[in-house]
Scaffold this motif. Sequence first.
Motif, PDB file in Angstrom:
ATOM      1  N   ARG A 193       0.849  -1.193   0.000  1.00  0.00           N
ATOM      2  CA  ARG A 193       0.000   0.000   0.000  1.00  0.00           C
ATOM      3  C   ARG A 193       0.877   1.233   0.000  1.00  0.00           C
ATOM      4  O   ARG A 193       1.872   1.288   0.710  1.00  0.00           O
ATOM      5  CB  ARG A 193      -0.893   0.026   1.250  1.00  0.00           C
ATOM      6  N   ASP A 194       0.491   2.203  -0.808  1.00  0.00           N
ATOM      7  CA  ASP A 194       1.245   3.452  -0.774  1.00  0.00           C
ATOM      8  C   ASP A 194       0.396   4.539  -0.128  1.00  0.00           C
ATOM      9  O   ASP A 194      -0.722   4.288   0.353  1.00  0.00           O
ATOM     10  CB  ASP A 194       1.728   3.863  -2.175  1.00  0.00           C
ATOM     11  N   LEU A 195       0.915   5.746  -0.132  1.00  0.00           N
ATOM     12  CA  LEU A 195       0.220   6.861   0.496  1.00  0.00           C
ATOM     13  C   LEU A 195      -1.176   7.049  -0.098  1.00  0.00           C
ATOM     14  O   LEU A 195      -2.154   7.265   0.615  1.00  0.00           O
ATOM     15  CB  LEU A 195       1.061   8.130   0.311  1.00  0.00           C
ATOM     16  N   VAL A 196      -1.264   6.922  -1.424  1.00  0.00           N
ATOM     17  CA  VAL A 196      -2.560   7.109  -2.069  1.00  0.00           C
ATOM     18  C   VAL A 196      -3.572   6.069  -1.592  1.00  0.00           C
ATOM     19  O   VAL A 196      -4.744   6.370  -1.397  1.00  0.00           O
ATOM     20  CB  VAL A 196      -2.422   7.082  -3.612  1.00  0.00           C
ATOM     21  N   SER A 197      -3.109   4.832  -1.358  1.00  0.00           N
ATOM     22  CA  SER A 197      -4.023   3.803  -0.864  1.00  0.00           C
ATOM     23  C   SER A 197      -4.624   4.228   0.460  1.00  0.00           C
ATOM     24  O   SER A 197      -5.834   4.107   0.686  1.00  0.00           O
ATOM     25  CB  SER A 197      -3.300   2.479  -0.663  1.00  0.00           C
ATOM     26  N   TRP A 198      -3.781   4.692   1.350  1.00  0.00           N
ATOM     27  CA  TRP A 198      -4.281   5.109   2.664  1.00  0.00           C
ATOM     28  C   TRP A 198      -5.199   6.314   2.525  1.00  0.00           C
ATOM     29  O   TRP A 198      -6.270   6.356   3.119  1.00  0.00           O
ATOM     30  CB  TRP A 198      -3.111   5.438   3.601  1.00  0.00           C
ATOM     31  N   ASN A 199      -4.778   7.278   1.736  1.00  0.00           N
ATOM     32  CA  ASN A 199      -5.641   8.444   1.518  1.00  0.00           C
ATOM     33  C   ASN A 199      -6.998   8.019   0.970  1.00  0.00           C
ATOM     34  O   ASN A 199      -8.036   8.553   1.363  1.00  0.00           O
ATOM     35  CB  ASN A 199      -4.989   9.404   0.533  1.00  0.00           C
ATOM     36  N   SER A 200      -6.968   7.051   0.056  1.00  0.00           N
ATOM     37  CA  SER A 200      -8.210   6.644  -0.584  1.00  0.00           C
ATOM     38  C   SER A 200      -9.161   5.992   0.412  1.00  0.00           C
ATOM     39  O   SER A 200     -10.357   6.276   0.402  1.00  0.00           O
ATOM     40  CB  SER A 200      -7.930   5.668  -1.724  1.00  0.00           C
ATOM     41  N   ILE A 201      -8.628   5.119   1.265  1.00  0.00           N
ATOM     42  CA  ILE A 201      -9.528   4.430   2.200  1.00  0.00           C
ATOM     43  C   ILE A 201     -10.046   5.420   3.253  1.00  0.00           C
ATOM     44  O   ILE A 201     -11.201   5.356   3.674  1.00  0.00           O
ATOM     45  CB  ILE A 201      -8.845   3.188   2.834  1.00  0.00           C
ATOM     46  N   ILE A 202      -9.197   6.377   3.640  1.00  0.00           N
ATOM     47  CA  ILE A 202      -9.648   7.397   4.596  1.00  0.00           C
ATOM     48  C   ILE A 202     -10.743   8.251   3.966  1.00  0.00           C
ATOM     49  O   ILE A 202     -11.804   8.476   4.554  1.00  0.00           O
ATOM     50  CB  ILE A 202      -8.464   8.277   5.056  1.00  0.00           C
ATOM     51  N   ALA A 203     -10.510   8.679   2.713  1.00  0.00           N
ATOM     52  CA  ALA A 203     -11.513   9.500   2.023  1.00  0.00           C
ATOM     53  C   ALA A 203     -12.795   8.706   1.814  1.00  0.00           C
ATOM     54  O   ALA A 203     -13.895   9.262   1.862  1.00  0.00           O
ATOM     55  CB  ALA A 203     -10.967   9.991   0.696  1.00  0.00           C
ATOM     56  N   ALA A 204     -12.654   7.399   1.576  1.00  0.00           N
ATOM     57  CA  ALA A 204     -13.843   6.560   1.356  1.00  0.00           C
ATOM     58  C   ALA A 204     -14.781   6.656   2.552  1.00  0.00           C
ATOM     59  O   ALA A 204     -15.985   6.866   2.398  1.00  0.00           O
ATOM     60  CB  ALA A 204     -13.425   5.113   1.133  1.00  0.00           C
ATOM     61  N   TYR A 205     -14.227   6.498   3.743  1.00  0.00           N
ATOM     62  CA  TYR A 205     -15.081   6.556   4.943  1.00  0.00           C
ATOM     63  C   TYR A 205     -15.566   7.982   5.205  1.00  0.00           C
ATOM     64  O   TYR A 205     -16.714   8.189   5.587  1.00  0.00           O
ATOM     65  CB  TYR A 205     -14.331   5.992   6.149  1.00  0.00           C
TER      66      TYR A 205
END
Length: 832
Positions: A320-332
Amino acid sequence: MESVTEFSWLYDYNRLLPACKARQFSRSFRSLRHCNQSHAVAAQCIEISPDGNEKRSKEIDFEVIFQSCTSANFVKRLHALLVVSGKTQSVYLSTKLVNLYAIYGDISSSCGTFDRVPKKDVYTWNSMVSGYVRNGRFSDAVKCFYEMLMTSEVRPDFYSFPAVLKACGNLVDGTRIHSWVFKLGLECDVFIAASLVHMYCRFGYFGVALSIFNDMSFRDLGSWNAIISGFCQNGNATKALDVLDEMRLEGIKMDSVTVATILPVCAQLDDSLRGVLVHLYVIKSGLEFDVFVANALINMYAKFGKLADAQLVFDQMALRDLVSWNSIIAAYEQNNDPDSALRFFREMQSNNIQPDLLTLVSLASSVSQSKNHRSSTSIHGFVLRRCWIMQDVIIGNAVVDMYAKLGYIDSAWKLFEDIPLKDAVSWNTMITGYGQNGLASEAIQVYGMMEESKDITANQGTWVSIIPAYAHIGALQQGMRTHGRVLKAGHNLDVFVGTCLIDLYGKCGRLDDAMSLFYELPRKSSVPWNAVIACHGIHGYGGTSLQLFTDMLEEGVKPDHITFVSLLSACSHSGLVDQGQWCFQVMQQEYGIKPSLRHYGCMVDLLGRAGYLERAYNFINSMPLKPDASIWGALLGACRVQGNFELGKLASDRLFEVDSENVGYYVLLSNIYANVGKWDGVDRVRSLARERGLRKTPGWTSIELNNRIDVFYTGNQFHPQCDEIYKELEMLSAKMKSLGYIPDYSFVLQDVEEDEKEQILTSHSERLAIAYGIISTPPKSPIRIFKNLRICGDCHNATKFISTITEREIIVRDSNRFHHFKDGICSCGDYW
DNA sequence: CTAGGGTTAG
């Protein structure tokens, strides 16, 4: 090949420093003493190798060290090594430095190095141009390209154009560059042609783009991707899908880039079927391990609201990269689950992933959603420490929005002022912020400032932030002027802008205008329907609201929870008890909408106002939700209207258990005591209110005359026509008293003498506005005023008298509904 | 030694 570890001593200069100090510094180091520390340390490193003796400076193989470079700091040290070894004259090595600095984001060092390269070759220029592009400095990239053309002998080559064309795609024009491609005869290169295609798509020159694309003798997958992504980035999603189909017809298989481009399109078009098919293709062709693809999948599922699927993709990622984490955070965050968003942020930190600006954008929004007041300043501090406000306007806007949503409107403004390059969204956020905190005049002021700043153009978001402010304060004329601008900008058929305008005309008493706008708008969504239903409701035309609801169902539009809030309150304003109860049933049984506290509040109001106090009370007791202040407040209000002291007492006891902050409820209770002559009770409520040091929402009344809005506060003495206003009020008071008006002091919570209480009542903002209206308009013409709170009971009574004395129609819109006063009668009937 | 096309946004 020497490995990276061979040069690990470069990292260890701290350990070596004491040893260095003990030695004689070489001449090269002495000459470098004035340089910064990292250069000096690097110089020491040259003197000392791991065993502390060996001189290495002459044998350093820069090509190998360059390959092991991992950070901007490392590049700096390499640079120092280069300087010390006197190799700065090497165009090859300096060019490599220009490139490396840019890769690690240190664009100013890259620039500085570039300037000092003695004889720049085409590689040097290319490295600088692509370095600018890599760091988002598109106009600098183009400038640099032209500098090469104009000031040097160097001619651009195959490598120059893709970079500069990408830069152009982010700016305004690339046709001049295109002519250079022709001049140099490079138009046959696949890379260059693909870059041109991509650029023209982004400008919307689809014809040019397609003709270049069709003329290409050889098209690799990259060219297809270029045209598809070009369409996507121009918002032309359907065209993108057409090209994709064409590509598949030619038997070319999608790769990870194609998929990562196309997934956001599926989300944008709300085409979940295609999205899932692409996901299947991804699994089948083994692309699921591509980080870009997985990230795009998370984002797509989040937009569809399928959080479980997004989570599944995230869970199955190996890397997972930074974008992955950003994406899951933004998803919620985007699916109204701020707590999970914050949880993932913490998990991200424990995985040692450093958050970036976009992480903080989602975080700021999560914090305001969860009303997490304490975290808001930490967010701000976090952003401040990293100077992100200076870097990107998005994060500034997000934090301003967070403060505004949490009610810290002053902090929001302060931060807003600090944003260096404000864009339209910054202004819109601020306008909405003031509006949503009930500060309509401030919102209007900010909009005025926005109009003055020439580099900002209002957009769709501006209209939906300013028009509600006009509606709130009753500024019909200014609102209509803005309507003109909306027409000019071509946003009049936008559902959201149109709905705001409907709301404006409805709330300013122009139902006809509201309806004719409504019939021009697309009516597929519930949004404009909700607005017309609500505005008929506040005028007391509940029957029309119900008719509109029927029309809505006939046109196949699905009602939502807001539709029913509007409907229920419309029924309650018109005393339509049976119809209201029917709506409440239909909402649950046919549309599966679980009633919220607002729905229950409307029902209590509906039953109570119609005189069914007992039923209202039982209804509250049967609620599956815990009743809050608004529920008990509704019952208390109904008890006041019906004159039921006992139940009123009970309701107020419950009310003050859950909320003791709202002054309005104290006034209500005091009035109930007064109505049954329990003056000791009135006194008790007064001292209770004083003890609790209540925060008061300042009440205001506005009136629009001659295209200007005047806002009055209670006791306001700053109006230029202040003397005349008070004189008129005095005269009116005398006439009213002779007709039988008795002031009702239970509406004054302040503990003061009788005559002062009368003074306070006479200077209530309602009356100031009415008096001002009377002296400023011709006799017998109607007067319209607007209030932010509910009209005070004593003023309600007084206005009846004033309408008789002056033979005027007086129309009052308070926070609840319209009151139409004529000949001593108010349209709201038994309301008071 | 360098290069095109990709994921997150208020």
